[in-house]
Design an enzyme around this catalytic site. Structure first.
Site, PDB file in Angstrom:
ATOM      1  N   LYS A  79       0.840  -1.197   0.000  1.00 46.09           N
ATOM      2  CA  LYS A  79       0.000   0.000   0.000  1.00 46.09           C
ATOM      3  C   LYS A  79       0.878   1.251   0.000  1.00 46.09           C
ATOM      4  O   LYS A  79       1.907   1.296   0.687  1.00 46.09           O
ATOM      5  CB  LYS A  79      -0.915  -0.026   1.234  1.00 46.09           C
ATOM      6  CG  LYS A  79      -1.934   1.117   1.288  1.00 46.09           C
ATOM      7  CD  LYS A  79      -2.858   0.970   2.496  1.00 46.09           C
ATOM      8  CE  LYS A  79      -3.880   2.103   2.551  1.00 46.09           C
ATOM      9  NZ  LYS A  79      -4.830   1.960   3.675  1.00 46.09           N
ATOM     10  N   SER A 159      -9.895   2.349   2.771  1.00 47.78           N
ATOM     11  CA  SER A 159      -8.976   3.011   1.867  1.00 47.78           C
ATOM     12  C   SER A 159      -8.021   2.059   1.151  1.00 47.78           C
ATOM     13  O   SER A 159      -7.355   2.447   0.191  1.00 47.78           O
ATOM     14  CB  SER A 159      -8.145   4.029   2.664  1.00 47.78           C
ATOM     15  OG  SER A 159      -7.329   3.377   3.631  1.00 47.78           O
ATOM     16  N   SER A 183     -10.507   0.214   7.074  1.00 47.54           N
ATOM     17  CA  SER A 183      -9.871   0.263   5.753  1.00 47.54           C
ATOM     18  C   SER A 183      -9.178  -1.016   5.314  1.00 47.54           C
ATOM     19  O   SER A 183      -8.692  -1.087   4.195  1.00 47.54           O
ATOM     20  CB  SER A 183      -8.866   1.418   5.701  1.00 47.54           C
ATOM     21  OG  SER A 183      -9.529   2.655   5.658  1.00 47.54           O
TER      22      SER A 183
END
EC number: 6.3.5.7
Length: 493
Positions: A79, A159, A183
């Site tokens: 990420k 997210s 998330s």
């Protein structure tokens, strides 16, 4: 090549150690898969093929020498919130344009120390603020799942949407992610993958771009429960550079899989039956209860009375911390700089151009609730609510409950650019209704795929555990996974 990318981490690790495949072959298969799919899914914002090949060759040498680490030769996606030395790290924000850190986050360093291979950086909501992966400066991530008979593009959740989409589409063997209010777990539920938010302090936050420091926690997204257990064991550690990381031994989470649930108590909180919840979510929840009961667990009703206050309290605490954390981005030392007539003008123009709409909204909310005259009315009250939420869980666990079962999300994945959600941010925030309590209390929570809705889209169940008892979550989630089976999207890209 697709047979290589369809291997789980556990399967790939076994084949690598048996020398049936090489790390370079496995890595090349993933690079080819990314080349074919990323133009359609936008899961990766930066692919690092040369670095991946070098890391894979080094892994093959260590395997040949009998020095393989726990994740030797396993290709992962990272990420864009995790600092990676010399590789683009922007939290998917325009304000960090061109930033390449000179340091490595503790979580990613742990993975490289165990032999993992980096394929690239994954798309995400800007500064991890979002529930759909539509706030990224690099554009929306497209969910690899589609509703039956439909070509509508769906969101992967947020997210950590890039992480979830890449894992679901077999563009990496597993991925790092972060969870501030859901998330990891919400995107996992939307994509038919497994995601665990560990206990606050289980993984170091050092080198991870901060959103809300008292809520942020790193964790993995994987194809199944076993892979999630393998990844978390490598990611977790105490870290002198993060004073909130906890000095506790990291268990062998994989060893917990297959253990009996007999004698366990699973709590079912009545407060999670929210108004307007679709019948298929309720049905899935009942099915999960039945599976755990069949496995020997005792099902007990519990009350978490302050649950209804969690979402409004979260959307005070998280923006308040974000408004402080994001004050450091000013265009002076790194990232975007927009020239102004003086330094204050430069700050204003840089931040106006660099931050996206949702990030600006949350900074303004945070600044407001921390301002004179509103601090006591909002921020202090929200922190008091947080204490009450934590106490609710403590009372349930002290009464003998071992884990709590809830839905993971109030719906399956929704459409990209949904006008109903775009016009009212509060409706988007409601996606976190089942997940934020876990962050507010600092507890571990895992989302595991449990079925498909009427449109053929994945739905997940959530298990919440005692502090630092991720082992119980893994063994319980494994029972649900064994009963429900695994879910893979039909390839359309």
């Amino acid at each position: 090549m697709s047979e290589l990318t369809s291997l789980t981490i556990a399967e790939a690790r076994r084949k690598l150690r048996a020398k049936e495949i090489t790390a370079l072959e496995l890595t090349e298969a993933y690079i080819s898969a990314i080349d074919a799919a990323n133009g359609h899914l936008n899961a990766y914002i930066k692919v690092t093929p040369d670095l991946a090949r070098l890391m894979a060759k080094n892994s093959d040498e260590r395997i040949a020498a009998g020095k393989a680490g726990d994740l030797e030769g396993i290709p992962l996606g990272i990420k864009d919130l995790f600092a990676t030395v010399g590789v683009h790290t922007q939290a998917c924000s325009h304000i960090l344009d061109g930033f390449e850190p000179r340091y490595e986050s503790t979580v990613t360093q742990n993975l490289w120390d165990d032999g993992a291979v980096m394929l690239g950086k994954l798309n995400m909501d800007e500064f991890a603020m979002g529930s759909s992966n539509e706030t990224s400066h690099y554009g929306a991530v497209i969910n690899p799942w589609r509703a039956a008979g439909s070509n509508q593009q769906l969101v992967p959740g947020g997210s950590s949407g890039g992480s979830a989409a890449a894992v679901a589409a077999h563009l990496c063997a597993g991925a790092t992610a972060t969870d501030t209010g859901g998330s990891i777990r919400q995107p996992a539920a939307f994509t038919g993958t497994v995601g665990i938010k560990p206990t606050y302090g289980r993984c170091s936050r050092w080198g991870t771009v901060a959103f809300a420091s008292s809520l942020d926690q790193a964790g993995p997204i994987a194809r199944d429960v076993r892979d999630a257990a393998i990844l978390l064991k490598s990611m977790a550690s105490v870290d002198a550079k993060d004073t909130t990381s906890v000095d506790l031994p990291v268990p062998d989470y994989e060893a917990a899989l297959g253990q009996s649930l007999k004698g366990m108590k699973i709590g079912i909180p009545s407060e999670y039956r929210v108004d307007g919840m679709p019948e298929e979510i309720e049905t899935l929840w009942r099915q999960g209860i039945a599976w755990l009961k069949d496995a020997g667990a005792e099902i007990v009703d519990i009350s978490l009375p302050h649950t209804k206050y969690a979402l409004p309290a979260y959307y005070i605490v998280a923006p308040a911390e974000a408004s402080s954390n994001l004050a450091r981005y000013d265009g002076v030392r790194y990232g975007l700089r927009v020239d102004g007539k003086d330094i204050v003008d430069m700050y204003e123009k840089t931040r106006a151009a660099g931050f996206g709409k949702e990030v600006k909204r949350r900074i303004m909310i945070g600044t407001y609730v921390l301002s004179a005259g509103y601090y006591d009315a909002y921020y202090i009250r929200a922190q008091k609510v947080r204490t009450l939420i934590k106490r609710d869980f403590e009372l349930a666990f002290n009464a003998g409950v071992d884990a709590i079962l809830t839905p993971a999300t109030p719906s399956s994945a929704f459409g990209v650019a949904d006008e109903n959600l775009a016009s009212d941010p509060v409706k988007m925030y409601l996606n976190d209704i089942f997940t934020v309590t876990v962050n507010m209390a600092g507890l571990p929570g895992i989302a595991v795929p449990a079925g498909l809705d009427q449109k053929g889209l994945p739905l997940g169940l959530q298990l919440i555990g005692k502090p630092f008892d991720e082992e119980t979550l893994f063994k319980t989630a494994h029972v649900i996974e064994q009963a429900a089976g695994r879910f893979t999207p039909a390839r359309w890209w």
